[in-house]
Enzyme design. Structure first.
Site, PDB file in Angstrom:
ATOM      1  N   ASP A 154       0.849  -1.182   0.000  1.00 20.53           N
ATOM      2  CA  ASP A 154       0.000   0.000   0.000  1.00 20.53           C
ATOM      3  C   ASP A 154       0.896   1.246   0.000  1.00 20.53           C
ATOM      4  O   ASP A 154       1.856   1.333   0.783  1.00 20.53           O
ATOM      5  CB  ASP A 154      -0.916   0.011   1.229  1.00 20.53           C
ATOM      6  CG  ASP A 154      -1.977   1.098   1.143  1.00 20.53           C
ATOM      7  OD1 ASP A 154      -3.021   0.837   0.530  1.00 20.53           O
ATOM      8  OD2 ASP A 154      -1.734   2.203   1.676  1.00 20.53           O
ATOM      9  N   ILE A 155       0.602   2.191  -0.884  1.00 17.37           N
ATOM     10  CA  ILE A 155       1.374   3.438  -0.947  1.00 17.37           C
ATOM     11  C   ILE A 155       1.005   4.306   0.257  1.00 17.37           C
ATOM     12  O   ILE A 155      -0.178   4.564   0.511  1.00 17.37           O
ATOM     13  CB  ILE A 155       1.101   4.180  -2.260  1.00 17.37           C
ATOM     14  CG1 ILE A 155       1.487   3.299  -3.457  1.00 17.37           C
ATOM     15  CG2 ILE A 155       1.875   5.497  -2.310  1.00 17.37           C
ATOM     16  CD1 ILE A 155       1.134   3.902  -4.798  1.00 17.37           C
ATOM     17  N   ASN A 213      -2.893  12.886  -3.712  1.00 19.20           N
ATOM     18  CA  ASN A 213      -3.988  13.332  -4.582  1.00 19.20           C
ATOM     19  C   ASN A 213      -4.516  14.694  -4.159  1.00 19.20           C
ATOM     20  O   ASN A 213      -4.782  15.572  -4.997  1.00 19.20           O
ATOM     21  CB  ASN A 213      -5.120  12.304  -4.558  1.00 19.20           C
ATOM     22  CG  ASN A 213      -4.878  11.155  -5.515  1.00 19.20           C
ATOM     23  OD1 ASN A 213      -4.189  11.303  -6.517  1.00 19.20           O
ATOM     24  ND2 ASN A 213      -5.448   9.999  -5.211  1.00 19.20           N
ATOM     25  N   ASP A 246      -2.001   9.594 -10.533  1.00 18.06           N
ATOM     26  CA  ASP A 246      -1.953   8.542 -11.553  1.00 18.06           C
ATOM     27  C   ASP A 246      -0.511   8.248 -11.967  1.00 18.06           C
ATOM     28  O   ASP A 246      -0.146   7.093 -12.219  1.00 18.06           O
ATOM     29  CB  ASP A 246      -2.769   8.963 -12.776  1.00 18.06           C
ATOM     30  CG  ASP A 246      -4.264   8.953 -12.511  1.00 18.06           C
ATOM     31  OD1 ASP A 246      -4.678   8.390 -11.481  1.00 18.06           O
ATOM     32  OD2 ASP A 246      -5.017   9.500 -13.341  1.00 18.06           O
ATOM     33  N   GLU A 256      -4.800   2.366  -4.217  1.00 17.01           N
ATOM     34  CA  GLU A 256      -3.343   2.428  -4.134  1.00 17.01           C
ATOM     35  C   GLU A 256      -2.771   1.140  -3.554  1.00 17.01           C
ATOM     36  O   GLU A 256      -1.649   1.115  -3.068  1.00 17.01           O
ATOM     37  CB  GLU A 256      -2.901   3.619  -3.286  1.00 17.01           C
ATOM     38  CG  GLU A 256      -3.197   3.517  -1.806  1.00 17.01           C
ATOM     39  CD  GLU A 256      -4.592   4.011  -1.419  1.00 17.01           C
ATOM     40  OE1 GLU A 256      -4.813   4.288  -0.250  1.00 17.01           O
ATOM     41  OE2 GLU A 256      -5.468   4.111  -2.322  1.00 17.01           O
TER      42      GLU A 256
END
Length: 274
Positions: free
Chosen positions: A144-145, A152, A161, A187
């Site tokens: 997971d980022i 965002n 993106d 993500e």
């Protein structure tokens, strides 16, 4: 022409019928090749037809003329049949290509090019059944980022993106050819590693973590920033009757542990004893 009798009308008619049969057989045999169809029909029927046209008896001339009329009409029919067959071949090829593209699109994440959730789970189920049947080790890695929503909100979805695309490229270049890698959430990414020990999975996850940490991204105002990612690793426990959902859930729990422990790290869900 070598065996036909020049005086026996019956043998001439029999030979003509044989030649007509040869000419007609060229149509279904060479339909896809129009020129070869015409050549085969002409070679089979035109010599006898032309010879009959120059014979003295009127019946011979009529038979020869009838053969030529058949040759012309059959050639026109073969032309239409050949064109229809070529069109059918082309349409079939285009339809198969469209089906392949549609199937690939349905199984691929549009943004990253990795397998989407559906494709990942389908492949994972097959791989898990193989691992259980043949008693092979297998590990799952959830990634997971970190703070992706903040990316965002701060830099916009276009930059977000770009982050997802570059992270996916890191995964694509680091995993083995036998591994399955997919984007299963916004993500969130998952990897399934057959024939891999916990140490192998942790080593791969840490390599990906290090490469992600080194990525540079540019904000709309020209500033650069970096990101990190957290990882959870779980190992298959076939003696507990695990399915792919349980395996990924264990990796997901380890991922939450990594996030709770400070992020940008790899945590392992330790297996229970058999």
């Amino acid at each position: 022409m070598a065996v036909v009798s020049s005086t026996d009308l019956l043998s001439q008619v029999v030979t003509v019928m044989f030649a007509v049969g040869l000419a007609g057989s060229a149509i279904p045999t060479y339909t896809a090749h129009r020129q070869i169809t015409w050549l085969g029909m002409g070679l089979a029927l035109s010599p006898m037809s032309l010879w009959l046209l120059f014979q003295p008896q009127p019946l011979q001339k009529v038979v020869g003329l009838a053969c030529l009329i058949f040759l012309v009409t059959a050639s026109l029919g073969a032309r239409r049949l050949s064109a229809a067959l070529v069109d059918a071949f082309r349409l079939t090829h285009e339809l198969e290509r469209a089906n392949r593209l549609a199937e690939a699109a349905a199984m691929t994440d549009v943004l990253t090019g990795l397998s989407n959730r559906r494709a990942f789970l389908d492949h994972a189920e097959q791989m898990l059944r193989y691992a259980v049947r043949h008693h092979r080790p297998m590990c799952a890695v959830m990634m997971d980022i970190d703070w992706f929503k903040r990316v965002n909100d701060t830099y916009g979805h276009r930059v977000g993106d770009d982050v997802l695309t570059q992270v996916a490229e890191v995964l694509r270049t680091r995993v083995r050819g036998s591994d399955i890698c997919g984007r299963i959430g916004g993500e969130e990414f998952a990897m399934l590693l057959p024939d891999a020990s916990v140490q192998d999975a942790c080593r791969l996850a840490d390599e990906v973590r290090s490469h992600v940490e080194q990525l540079n991204f540019a904000s709309p105002d020209g500033r650069s920033f970096r990101i990190t990612a957290s990882f959870g690793v779980s190992v298959l426990r076939p003696w507990m009757g695990e399915d792919i959902g349980i395996l990924l859930h264990s990796a997901d729990e380890a991922l939450y542990q990594a996030k709770a422990g400070g992020r940008n790290r790899v945590d392992v869900a330790l297996p229970a004893s058999p």
